[in-house]
Design a protein around this motif. Structure first.
Motif, PDB file in Angstrom:
ATOM      1  N   GLU A 112     -92.508-104.932  45.583  1.00 49.34           N
ATOM      2  CA  GLU A 112     -93.045-105.469  46.838  1.00 49.34           C
ATOM      3  C   GLU A 112     -94.478-104.993  47.108  1.00 49.34           C
ATOM      4  OE1 GLU A 112     -89.997-104.405  46.328  1.00 49.34           O
ATOM      5  OE2 GLU A 112     -88.612-105.788  47.298  1.00 49.34           O
ATOM      6  N   ILE A 113     -94.883-103.913  46.472  1.00 52.20           N
ATOM      7  CA  ILE A 113     -96.268-103.451  46.631  1.00 52.20           C
ATOM      8  C   ILE A 113     -97.229-104.562  46.226  1.00 52.20           C
ATOM      9  CG2 ILE A 113     -98.007-101.886  45.638  1.00 52.20           C
ATOM     10  CD1 ILE A 113     -95.783 -99.717  45.700  1.00 52.20           C
ATOM     11  N   TRP A 114     -96.868-105.315  45.196  1.00 53.92           N
ATOM     12  CA  TRP A 114     -97.740-106.380  44.700  1.00 53.92           C
ATOM     13  C   TRP A 114     -97.354-107.745  45.268  1.00 53.92           C
ATOM     14  CZ3 TRP A 114     -95.858-102.272  41.983  1.00 53.92           C
ATOM     15  CH2 TRP A 114     -96.809-101.299  41.651  1.00 53.92           C
ATOM     16  N   SER A 115     -96.072-107.975  45.501  1.00 52.16           N
ATOM     17  CA  SER A 115     -95.677-109.275  46.064  1.00 52.16           C
ATOM     18  C   SER A 115     -95.985-109.355  47.556  1.00 52.16           C
ATOM     19  CB  SER A 115     -94.186-109.556  45.805  1.00 52.16           C
ATOM     20  OG  SER A 115     -93.362-108.632  46.502  1.00 52.16           O
ATOM     21  N   ASP A 116     -96.085-108.211  48.217  1.00 55.19           N
ATOM     22  CA  ASP A 116     -96.462-108.136  49.630  1.00 55.19           C
ATOM     23  C   ASP A 116     -97.659-107.189  49.761  1.00 55.19           C
ATOM     24  OD1 ASP A 116     -96.532-108.189  52.430  1.00 55.19           O
ATOM     25  OD2 ASP A 116     -94.932-106.707  52.625  1.00 55.19           O
TER      26      ASP A 116
END
Length: 159
Positions: free
Chosen positions: A103-107
């Motif tokens: 999620e660090i990269w997807s969000d």
């Protein structure tokens, strides 16, 4: 002539394979180093938060100078440029030791906002830490909230 072309083709193929192997190895090294570097960042954050927290809890005597120094260092560590530390492809399961959720990269906007909350809380803590013990205690709430929110959403479980 056929033998020369074959030898040339073998040489080019070997060079391509070696280059691909070097690139993959270099990429693995960069990913591993990024994970190690962000672990060091988190250790710096935890160390300085621990100094402040110890004073806030009464475990160590309040010292305005030491509290200000710890808050200043906390803020500096929280402000590290994330693009060099949080490389895409270094999530938990992809690189040994990483607990970073995908999620660090997807969000990425949410992750950036969460880190900015720590930067803001740690900036506010610099003044609060040197004011008095009550101000330090009040500032610790915002720092703890920022740390916890980020860890809840973007840090995976221990393996």
């Amino acid at each position: 002539m056929y033998l020369t072309k074959s030898i040339t083709a073998i040489g080019v193929s070997a060079a391509l394979i070696a280059t691909a192997g070097f690139a993959a190895n270099h990429s693995d090294k960069a990913a591993s180093e990024a994970v190690s570097a962000r672990h060091a960042q988190m250790q710096l954050i935890a160390y300085h938060t621990g100094i402040l927290g110890g004073m806030a809890k009464g475990e160590t005597e309040y010292n305005a100078e030491m509290a200000t120094a710890a808050a200043t260092n906390l803020h500096a560590a929280a402000g590290f440029e994330r693009s060099t530390l949080w490389l895409e492809g270094t999530e938990q399961g992809a690189v040994e030791g990483s607990r970073a959720k995908a999620e660090i990269w997807s969000d990425s906007e949410g992750f950036s906002d969460a880190f900015m909350a720590l930067e803001t809380a740690s900036a506010d803590m610099i003044e609060a830490a040197g004011t008095d013990l009550d101000a330090l205690k009040a500032g610790m709430g915002a720092v703890g909230k920022a740390c916890g929110a980020c860890h809840d959403d973007y840090r995976g479980p221990k393996n």
